[in-house]
Design an enzyme around this catalytic site. Structure first.
Site, PDB file in Angstrom:
ATOM      1  N   ASP A   6       0.943  -1.269   0.113  1.00 46.42           N
ATOM      2  CA  ASP A   6      -0.006  -0.119   0.054  1.00 46.42           C
ATOM      3  C   ASP A   6       0.904   1.373   0.006  1.00 46.42           C
ATOM      4  OD1 ASP A   6      -2.276   1.701   0.116  1.00 46.42           O
ATOM      5  OD2 ASP A   6      -2.580   1.049   2.217  1.00 46.42           O
ATOM      6  N   ASP A  99      -3.102   2.437  -5.958  1.00 47.41           N
ATOM      7  CA  ASP A  99      -1.990   2.688  -5.279  1.00 47.41           C
ATOM      8  C   ASP A  99      -1.819   1.416  -4.188  1.00 47.41           C
ATOM      9  OD1 ASP A  99      -4.180   3.086  -3.541  1.00 47.41           O
ATOM     10  OD2 ASP A  99      -3.375   4.591  -2.437  1.00 47.41           O
ATOM     11  N   GLU A 100      -2.263   0.142  -4.720  1.00 48.03           N
ATOM     12  CA  GLU A 100      -2.345  -0.767  -3.804  1.00 48.03           C
ATOM     13  C   GLU A 100      -2.436  -2.306  -4.622  1.00 48.03           C
ATOM     14  OE1 GLU A 100      -5.373  -1.740  -0.832  1.00 48.03           O
ATOM     15  OE2 GLU A 100      -6.755  -0.543  -1.937  1.00 48.03           O
TER      16      GLU A 100
END
Length: 415
Positions: A6, A99-100
């Site tokens: 993350d 974003d992860e």
């Protein structure tokens, strides 16, 4: 073991990296007076600002905050670099959002050494391809636990949960820490006297399924540390959409039509980039009282042509009564197919063949050529290099933004 990576305050961190003047300052992604916070830097989080918070609330909590509209193209560029870097370590990488991502680390220790060393190498590689951005990594036997673990030592942290320690870690957690358990579910479980995972585990899966449906049984599995979902490298998109919240509520239909054209541009370009076409066009409208409605139309053939998406959305809007001012408008495409166009046989009556929800294949071909030309120009000179004249032509799609100035950038979704 499964890893969950993350990025730390991703959007805000990108802005701080690209603009040194923002470093060490409370940066909040999400401008204007309406809408919600996308991401807040850790300097802003000290004041209680967090993602999904209304902008008005964020401004009150952090009046010294620096509000930035954000640059989706820049975030997407770095996201692609991150996912490619993860692919250097394992073929089993599943992007969970921009974003992860999840990464199946089973067997990788033979190639990269102990798990701690593997994670350090992954974090170093991510920093290298992004220009110095940090990420937090959680490692656990199953996906949902890995996601929880990545949040334990943020920012720039690592937390490894070994199989033998799962119960000691999981049972004391509040049920709200379980992915998928939102505020309403927390309140409902509290009515049953359930606050922790240990208390949740005491209830039978049959009872929870009867009360909450299929999710109730999955909830019981989570309480027992069970998550059968594998890391899936490719998840086909089910829909593509764009929407925007206005600075001021509006009843101006010309302005709303103009926004639909802008949305159709973004959605169509994304579909063509992913080589997808869809049959179902959906209009989304949220009124001033936050009541939300959707209207859909299924075409006879799949399309990714901007004009076809726009025209269908405009027709849906024309058929819609506006009992009050509009706060948000969105446009989406779903029902993807591999074969986007079905040509009509010679001699077939075009008007009868098309009907409601159909489009002329010759006109569709022209639109595809125009879209291709525009996509090529924008790819070479930037997205703002060329715009359709109808965005600015009086009487066509509306030219003034006074009635309900759109929040810059809007919001795009992929599912």
């Amino acid at each position: 073991m499964i890893l969950h990576l993350d990025m730390d305050a991703f959007f805000a961190a990108v802005e701080q990296m690209d603009n040194p003047e923002l470093r060490g300052k409370p940066v909040i992604i999400g401008g204007g007076l309406r809408g919600v916070v996308s991401t807040a830097s850790y300097e802003a989080r000290v004041f209680g600002v967090h993602s999904a918070m209304p902008i008005v609330t964020a401004r009150r909590l952090c009046p010294q905050g620096i509000f930035v509209h954000g640059r989706r193209h820049r975030y997407s560029e770095l996201s692609r670099a991150i996912m490619a870097a993860l692919g250097d370590f394992s073929p089993l990488v599943e992007p969970a959002s921009i974003d992860e991502a999840y990464l199946d680390a089973t067997g990788l220790t033979r190639l990269f050494g102990p798990l701690e060393e593997l994670i350090a190498r992954i974090k170093g590689r991510v920093a290298e391809v992004t220009g110095g951005l940090t990420c937090s990594v959680g490692a656990a036997p199953v996906k949902f636990l890995a996601k929880i673990c990545s949040d334990v030592n943020k920012p720039d942290g690592v937390f490894i949960l070994r199989p033998e320690a799962v119960d000691d870690f999981l049972l004391p957690l509040e049920v709200g820490r379980l992915p998928g358990v939102g505020r309403r579910m927390v309140e409902s479980l509290r009515d049953l006297g359930i606050v922790t995972v240990a208390q949740l585990r005491r209830y039978s899966p049959e009872f929870l399924e009867k009360r909450y449906g299929k999710w109730g049984r999955a909830l019981h599995e989570r309480a027992c540390g069970i998550d059968p979902r594998p890391v899936t490298p490719e998840r086909p998109m089910k829909s593509e959409s764009a929407e925007c919240t206005f600075e001021r509520d509006t009843c101006d239909r010309e302005f709303l039509v103009r926004m639909l054209l802008a949305h159709a541009e973004r959605v169509g370009a994304s579909l063509r980039r992913h080589k997808l076409s869809g049959r179902t066009i959906t209009l989304k409208v949220k009124f001033a009282d936050f009541r939300q409605i959707t209207r859909s139309r299924t075409l006879t053939e799949a399309t990714n042509a901007t004009e076809t998406i726009f025209e269908t959305g405009r027709e849906l809007l024309r058929e819609l009564k506006l009992p009050q001012a509009v706060r948000l408008i969105g446009l989406g495409v779903s029902g993807f197919e591999e074969n986007p166009v079905q040509l009509l046989l010679p001699g077939r009556d075009l008007s009868k063949a098309l009907g409601k929800g159909g489009h002329d294949p010759q006109q569709e071909a022209k639109r595809r050529k125009l879209d291709q030309a525009l996509d090529t120009l924008r790819g070479r000179f930037g997205k703002e290099a060329v715009q359709r004249g109808r965005l600015f032509r009086p009487g066509e799609a509306g030219t003034e933004e006074k009635p309900g100035k759109a929040k810059k950038g809007g919001r795009a979704k992929k599912t």
